[in-house]
Every structure is written in structure tokens, then in C-alpha cells.
Design a protein around this motif. Structure first.
Motif, PDB file in Angstrom:
ATOM      1  N   LEU A   1      -1.845  -0.231   1.443  1.00 13.00           N
ATOM      2  CA  LEU A   1      -1.836  -0.711   0.029  1.00 13.00           C
ATOM      3  C   LEU A   1      -3.177  -0.369  -0.735  1.00 13.00           C
ATOM      4  O   LEU A   1      -4.259  -0.471  -0.295  1.00 13.00           O
ATOM      5  CB  LEU A   1      -1.982  -2.410   0.232  1.00 13.00           C
TER       6      LEU A   1
ATOM      7  N   LEU B   1      -5.900  -1.020  -3.626  1.00  9.72           N
ATOM      8  CA  LEU B   1      -6.789  -2.425  -4.108  1.00  9.72           C
ATOM      9  C   LEU B   1      -7.454  -1.564  -5.314  1.00  9.72           C
ATOM     10  O   LEU B   1      -7.719  -0.566  -5.370  1.00  9.72           O
ATOM     11  CB  LEU B   1      -7.541  -3.263  -3.342  1.00  9.72           C
TER      12      LEU B   1
ATOM     13  N   GLY C   1      -5.504   0.734  -6.893  1.00  7.99           N
ATOM     14  CA  GLY C   1      -4.204  -0.130  -7.332  1.00  7.99           C
ATOM     15  C   GLY C   1      -3.788  -0.450  -8.670  1.00  7.99           C
ATOM     16  O   GLY C   1      -2.886  -0.431  -9.173  1.00  7.99           O
TER      17      GLY C   1
ATOM     18  N   LEU D   1      -6.401  -9.482  -5.045  1.00  9.12           N
ATOM     19  CA  LEU D   1      -4.781  -9.369  -4.822  1.00  9.12           C
ATOM     20  C   LEU D   1      -4.206  -8.830  -6.126  1.00  9.12           C
ATOM     21  O   LEU D   1      -3.095  -8.321  -6.298  1.00  9.12           O
ATOM     22  CB  LEU D   1      -4.500 -10.297  -4.189  1.00  9.12           C
TER      23      LEU D   1
ATOM     24  N   LEU E   1      -3.241  -5.255  -6.071  1.00  7.77           N
ATOM     25  CA  LEU E   1      -2.766  -4.696  -4.651  1.00  7.77           C
ATOM     26  C   LEU E   1      -1.121  -4.132  -5.386  1.00  7.77           C
ATOM     27  O   LEU E   1      -0.446  -4.720  -6.196  1.00  7.77           O
ATOM     28  CB  LEU E   1      -2.472  -5.819  -3.973  1.00  7.77           C
TER      29      LEU E   1
END
Length: 756
Positions: free
Chosen positions: A469, A471, A475, A569, A572
Motif C-alpha cells: 500500500l 502512502l 499514495g 490514511l 493510502l
């Protein structure tokens, strides 16, 4: 041709009056003519002023669509002939003088005509149209109507330098903006800056200047730049006289040193040494007259002139010396440059802009095809297109595989860099392209590491999967040059051991996979490094395992996640590995960030206070607090830097994303635009932050691309600051610093208004 409005009020009439004086029959006859009449009229008489005006011709839209839509086709042979008259430049200059004589009435010293005066809008348009008339007959890509679009096309074609492009682009945008403000203020079609001190000061303040002196200075800078460039049309090219004298060896040691200084070389001793090295190679374009062929001598003179005109002539000459040292006269690039002179300008520009991109081009000269493609095809590539190039990498030889990936990565970054400096990509588009390259490299590297682990240790038991993932800027699809990649690793699978000759339990298998991936990407290969991965934003921070199970991720963020982790987040999204698992993690993250109203976190005020405190702590630790009013030159973490804008956008997402789904994006500018559309914050502040983000990221791009280093502080040395300014389109470091400080002051003010 129908009028757009029947109103005759003073405020409406100037904007609704059709302009018919450029009709082939002029103002004396009906403005509506048949579809074939223009061709007949132009075939009989091509009055000198008609061809420049026809470069912007298009259908008016209303009325019969067919004649309007085809009108450009029959006129093209007359507007853009393959063979251009040698007097076209003189015709354009004569037309400009005629306009000034007939339309620019005598004015007092304080009045200025933004459109028809010296250095005005008309001179920019005529400059562009003159080059279109000369070259568009054989280059269809230059047949564009808009002035700014045509400017970009001329740059891609190598007909103007990046400095010339930026000067005219900025001047045109600025002058048109002033023109619009003047016309909106008075409801009249005017382009005259008033002489009256009070009205002039009022205009300056409306434009954001502290007073009329600052406004007048900016106006004079733009007008002088435009006037100087327009004056170069048709002038004899005598700027290469010193270049020719240097290449012919006509100057003594002292005179050559003085000539190199005038050409812009800072280290004259090193420049003379580079020239001497190049001259020792008889196949070099810089070989002395009588040794080099006529073709290579012609190329050498053009190249040295463009090197001298680049942002960093010393760096450009070193790169060109390396290129000469590796290639001989048989190399096809010399013939290519001779046949395509605009490529010489692009080559000199990129050599002076970035040592990293220049080194890539020296190491892989076949990539010069990217210069040819620039302006003829889209400079953008998707993740899948980059991945297709990487698929050819053979993982059987690990050492060669990583070098091959680095080579492909460098080639794609060169593609982006060329388009960046050519103006084909704006700052955010550059970020998107660099992110696509990083994603493709990350996914291919993970596949190679996974295959190596499976070969030695087998596969973990059950439905074992790993998702990577992204970030931060990865991201948000906002990576810059030389950026680190912020990642977290989430896995799922049964307990037990793998089925290979050296079995590992599930957690250790994924831990080793993540660790090898980090090590493989950060190693230095013969073709340079790939990426530095940063996994410190995982739930265990910089301590503990690199990987976390899906169950552990769900539990941690449901029970222990703090506000700053929810803030992280917002960026993300899955970038590599198993996409189904990645999508599951992204949904969990979205539920963590947006699943509950802001009252669950104490309300919008508590969120704002927490973000402000975190920002203040960063400033205290770095010693750059706003209270000390210290200008840090730090584009990222300094007061009014990139972090201010990102924190403002993330505050709006945390406080309002639950109620406004459009805010649930991983990118900064789209989040600000969504907030503006939802009217949850002052539109003026949001627009300022969005534009400020674009400005700071562009300067950061220019700063990092030189040596492919992740730096974000402006250079302290004045010479280096001047080079950065030239790469960024500013005349010197002082002007650049002034713009940065003004932007950071305004960004900090808008940030505090939003959160305080």
C-alpha cells in the motif's frame, strides 16, 4: 452571422460586438460569405496582414456548421505554404509598426497600451504567428490557433528556447489578466493602464500589489522581455560570432577566456579544459576548423551556442564532452542533429538543466528518439505501458535484472524530464508520470523477489497473499524526482510453513519478502539507484516487523489508531502485489478515516487543533517557527511550505469527508477542489493553496532533477540559486526568492485561516 446579444448598454456592447474587420471583404461588405469565397479571395490577393490573422481563424459556431467547419482546410495552402516568402518577417514587423502608428495614439508618459504598445500583447501574438507562418507549412503540429498552445508547440519543435517560452508565456498570461481587470472595471473594451495616480494605485491593489511602484516594475519587466524577443525577429544571427571564433582557434588564451565568460561560463578554466578534450578527438563537432568536416563544424557551432544559452553552461559542456568522448564521427546522431536543427536546442537545454538526465542520455544515446517524439505524441505513459517495458527484464540473473530495471526507469524519467522542461507536462502531470514509473518498478521488483523466495523456500500455506500500500506522495500520485516511497505491507495467509526446500513460517516468509524488496530497490546498480522505500508509517512504526496481517491491521486501526495515523490514511491506496487484498485494506482505511462523523474525534475544532499542534512541533524541531519570521528557503517543511497545503487539505478531509464523499481522494489538489465545490471553506483560500501547491512542486522539481537528489531547500550559494532560477524561468535568484517568499507568506496565511 448572428449577434450574441441585442443589448446596447455600455457594459454589454463591447463584449457582444462581432469583430468583422478581418473578413476577406473587410468592413465595407457583408461579413457573411460563402464557404468557397475565402479561397477565391485569397487566391487572388494575399494582403500581407491576412496570413498572420488567419493563423487564429476558426468557425464561429452558429449558423451553418459545414462551411465554418471546413473553412480552415481550403485556406491552409495560402496561410501555411510549403515555401515561405523571404519577406514574411519584414511583413510582420511592418504590420506591427503600422498598428502602432495608426492605433496607438500619443499618450502621456504614465499611460501604457497593454495590447498595441511596445512589449504588449500584440507583439507576443505576432512573434508566435511569424514563426508559425515560416515553419507550419512543413510542420502540421504548429498549426494551432491559441497563442499559448502555439507557444508550447514552438518549444516542442525547438524553435524557441525554454527561457523564451517561459518569458512569453508568463507575459501573455499576465498582460491578458490585467487587460481583463481593466475591462471588467470600466465595462469598456480598453487596454490602457491609467495615468491617474489614484486609479493606478487602485488597479495595483486589486491585482495584489502593495502599491503602483511594484505593479509598474512588474509591467516593465514583462514589456521589456517581450520587446527584446520581438526585436530578434529577422535580425542577423550575430550571437554566434564568438562561438565561431572559439571553434576556429582565432582567439588567444586571454581573449578566449574573456569570450567564454561573456557566453556565461562560470569556471572558464574548466570550460577551456573541456574544449581542449573535445578538440583532441578529430571526430568531435568541436574539433578545430580544418580538421572537422563541414557538417560536424556546423553542428559544433550550433551546439556550443545552445550550451552557452542553457541554464548551466558549465554543466552542459561537461555532459557534451562526455558524449563526444564515447562517440565517433560515424555515430548517426550527428547526421540526425544536422537534419533536425531544433534538436540541438533541446539537447543543449536538457544538458544544462539536469546532470542526471544528461548522464542518462549520454549512457543511452538511443533515447534521443524521445526528443524527436516530443511534441508529436503524448508524453504520458500509463502504469501498464511502463510495466510492459519492465516485463522484458530477465530475473534469472539478479544483478543484471536490477540494473536493467534501473535503466528502464531512467529512460522513462528522462522522457518525463524532457516533457517537463519543454512545457508539455505541468507540475502535477509530472508527479503523476513519476508515480506511474515508480508503481511499475515496484510491482516488477516485488514479482522478482517473490519468485526468488518461492524457488528457495516454496509458497506459504493457504491463501497467502501480500499487498503493498502506498502512502504519502506515492499514495497521492504526487511523487517528485528522486522521491522516497512510503509503503506498508499487509499480508494474509494460514499459519504454518512454506513448502520449499528451506521452509519458513508464514510471517517470516512475508517479512523476508518485504526486507528483500527494500534492499533490492535501494541498492546502487551500474545504472544508478532505484528507490528508497520508507515503511515507518506502519502500525509498529520504525520498530518491529515490516509486515502486518490483515487481521492485525483491522484490529489496530479500530482500537489504537491516533489522529495523525488517520491523517496518513487519507493518502493510502494499493500500488503493488495482490490487488484484491490491497482493495480490502483501502476500504478498511476509508472506513477508519471517513466512517464516523468528526464528532467522534472531538469535532472539527479538535481536529484542527491537533493538526496545528503537530505542525508547530515540526517547526520547533527544525527551528523554523513562524513566530521568528525566519525565511528558511525550505519548500517542503518551512512555514508556508508544501506541508502546510497538505495539512490544510487533510484537515478538510478529516473534518468534512464523512459528509462529502467527493473529498475522499488521495491527492491534495483534487481534495482542495472538492472542498471548493462543496463550499465548505472560502474558495479564494482554497484556490490560493491549490495554485501555491503547483508553484512549490514545480520549483521542487527543478531543484531535485539536477542531480536526482531528494532535496527541498533552496541553495544558499547565489550562483546555484541563479541556476535554479533560470531552470525555473526566472531571470535570477533574487527574483525567484522573492516569488517563493511571497507564495509561502500567502500560503501560511491561508493555512492559518482555514484551521484557526
Amino acid at each position: 452571422m448572428g449577434s450574441r446579444s441585442t443589448s446596447t448598454s455600455p457594459s454589454c456592447a463591447p463584449r457582444s460586438r462581432p469583430r468583422c474587420r478581418r473578413s476577406p471583404r473587410t468592413a465595407r461588405c457583408s461579413a457573411s460569405i460563402s464557404g468557397c469565397a475565402p479561397r477565391a479571395r485569397w487566391a487572388r490577393s494575399q494582403t500581407r496582414w491576412r496570413r498572420p490573422s488567419a493563423t487564429t481563424r476558426r468557425s464561429a459556431g452558429r449558423g451553418s456548421a459545414r462551411p465554418g467547419s471546413r473553412r480552415g482546410c481550403p485556406l491552409r495552402p495560402f496561410v501555411f505554404p510549403h515555401l515561405t516568402s523571404a519577406t514574411v518577417i519584414d511583413d510582420v514587423r511592418d504590420l506591427n509598426r503600422r498598428i502602432k502608428r495608426e492605433l496607438v495614439r500619443p499618450r502621456t508618459a504614465g499611460e501604457l497600451d497593454l495590447k498595441n504598445g511596445e512589449g504588449g500583447i500584440r507583439e507576443i501574438e505576432f512573434f508566435v504567428q511569424a514563426l508559425q507562418l515560416i515553419h507550419a507549412g512543413k510542420r502540421p503540429g504548429l498549426r494551432l490557433r491559441g497563442t499559448l498552445a502555439a507557444l508550447d508547440a514552438l518549444l516542442f519543435a525547438g524553435l524557441i528556447t525554454d527561457d523564451e517560452h517561459l518569458a512569453l508565456w508568463r507575459a501573455y498570461r499576465w498582460l491578458r489578466h490585467i487587460e481583463h481587470v481593466l475591462q471588467l472595471e470600466g465595462g469598456l473594451q480598453t487596454q490602457i493602464v491609467p495615468e491617474d495616480d489614484a486609479r493606478r494605485r487602485l488597479l495595483a491593489r486589486r491585482l495584489g500589489y502593495p502599491g503602483d511602484a511594484a505593479f509598474d516594475g512588474e509591467l516593465r519587466r514583462h514589456a521589456d522581455a517581450v520587446s527584446r524577443l520581438f526585436a530578434t525577429l529577422g535580425d542577423p544571427a550575430d550571437e554566434r560570432a564568438e562561438v565561431t571564433a572559439i571553434l576556429r582557434g582565432e582567439l588567444g588564451e586571454d581573449d578566449e577566456a574573456a569570450a567564454l565568460t561573456r557566453l556565461g561560463f562560470a569556471d572558464v578554466t574548466a570550460a577551456r579544459a573541456e574544449l581542449a578534450r573535445a578538440r583532441r578527438n578529430r571526430d568531435s563537432p568541436l574539433a578545430p576548423a580544418g580538421v572537422a568536416s563541414e557538417r560536424t563544424a556546423r553542428i559544433g557551432a550550433a551546439l556550443l551556442a545552445e550550451i552557452a544559452a542553457s541554464a548551466d553552461p558549465d554543466q552542459a559542456l561537461r555532459a557534451f564532452g562526455d558524449l563526444i568522448a564515447q562517440r565517433g564521427a560515424a555515430w548517426s546522431i550527428w547526421r540526425l542533429l544536422d537534419e533536425n536543427p531544433p534538436l540541438i536546442r533541446l539537447l543543449g537545454s536538457i544538458f544544462g538543466a539536469s546532470a542526471y538526465l544528461a548522464r542518462t542520455l549520454v549512457d543511452r544515446p538511443e533515447l534521443i528518439d524521445l526528443l524527436i517524439a516530443l511534441g508529436q505524441s503524448s508524453p504520458s505513459r500509463s502504469v501498464a505501458e511502463v510495466a510492459a517495458d519492465l516485463a522484458a527484464v530477465d530475473p534469472a540473473d539478479p544483478e543484471h535484472a536490477w540494473s536493467a530495471i534501473a535503466e528502464i526507469k531512467n529512460g522513462h524519467v528522462l522522457r518525463v524530464g524532457l516533457a517537463d522542461f519543454a512545457g508539455a507536462l505541468d507540475a502535477l502531470a509530472v508527479c503523476a508520470e513519476l508515480t506511474a514509473i515508480a508503481e511499475a518498478c515496484l510491482d516488477r521488483a516485488l514479482a522478482i523477489v517473490t519468485a526468488q523466495l518461492v524457488e528457495r523456500h516454496g509458497r506459504p500455506p493457504g491463501d497467502a497473499r501480500l499487498a503493498v500500500l502506498g502512502l504519502g506522495k506515492l499514495g497521492g500520485r504526487e511523487l517528485g524526482y528522486a522521491a522516497d516511497l512510503d509503503v506498508v505491507f499487509v499480508y494474509t495467509g494460514d499459519d504454518g510453513v512454506s513448502d520449499g526446500p528451506a521452509p519458513l513460517d508464514t510471517v517470516e516468509w512475508f517479512q523476508r519478502c518485504a526486507r528483500r524488496l527494500l534492499g533490492a530497490l535501494r541498492q546502487t546498480t551500474p545504472r544508478g539507484r532505484l528507490y528508497e522505500l520508507d515503511a515507518r508509517l506502519r502500525p509498529s512504526g520504525s520498530h518491529g516487523l515490516l509486515v502486518i496481517s490483515l487481521a492485525g491491521w483491522r484490529r489496530y486501526h479500530a482500537e489504537e489508531a491516533r489522529l495523525w495515523e488517520r491523517q496518513a490514511l487519507t493518502k493510502l491506496r494499493p500500488v503493488a502485489g495482490d490487488r484484491t487484498l490491497g482493495d480490502d485494506v483501502a476500504r478498511l482505511a476509508a472506513d477508519t478515516v471517513y466512517g464516523q462523523p468528526p464528532d467522534a474525534a472531538g469535532g472539527a475544532r479538535a481536529i484542527a487543533d491537533a493538526i496545528l499542534q503537530m505542525r508547530e512541533r515540526i517547526e520547533r524541531e527544525l527551528g523554523i517557527g513562524i513566530d521568528r519570521r525566519r525565511i528558511t528557503g525550505d519548500l517542503k517543511v518551512g512555514a508556508g511550505g508544501i506541508i502546510d497545503i497538505e495539512f490544510a487539505a487533510q484537515y478538510l478531509q478529516l473534518a468534512h469527508g464523512h459528509a462529502h464523499p467527493a473529498l475522499r481522494t488521495t491527492a491534495t489538489v483534487p481534495a482542495l477542489e472538492a472542498a471548493a465545490a462543496a463550499a465548505i471553506a472560502p474558495a479564494r483560500d482554497l484556490e490560493l493553496l491549490a495554485q501555491g501547491y503547483r508553484f512549490l512542486r514545480k520549483i521542487e522539481h527543478r531543484l531535485r532533477v539536477v542531480h536526482d537528489q531528494p532535496i527541498h531547500r533552496l541553495p544558499q550559494a547565489r550562483g546555484e540559486l541563479d541556476k535554479l532560477a533560470r531552470r525555473s524561468g526566472y531571470p535570477d535568484g533574487g527574483v525567484l526568492l522573492e516569488h517563493v517568499e511571497r507564495w509561502q507568506h500567502d500560503i501560511r496565511a491561508a493555512y492559518l485561516r482555514l484551521l484557526a
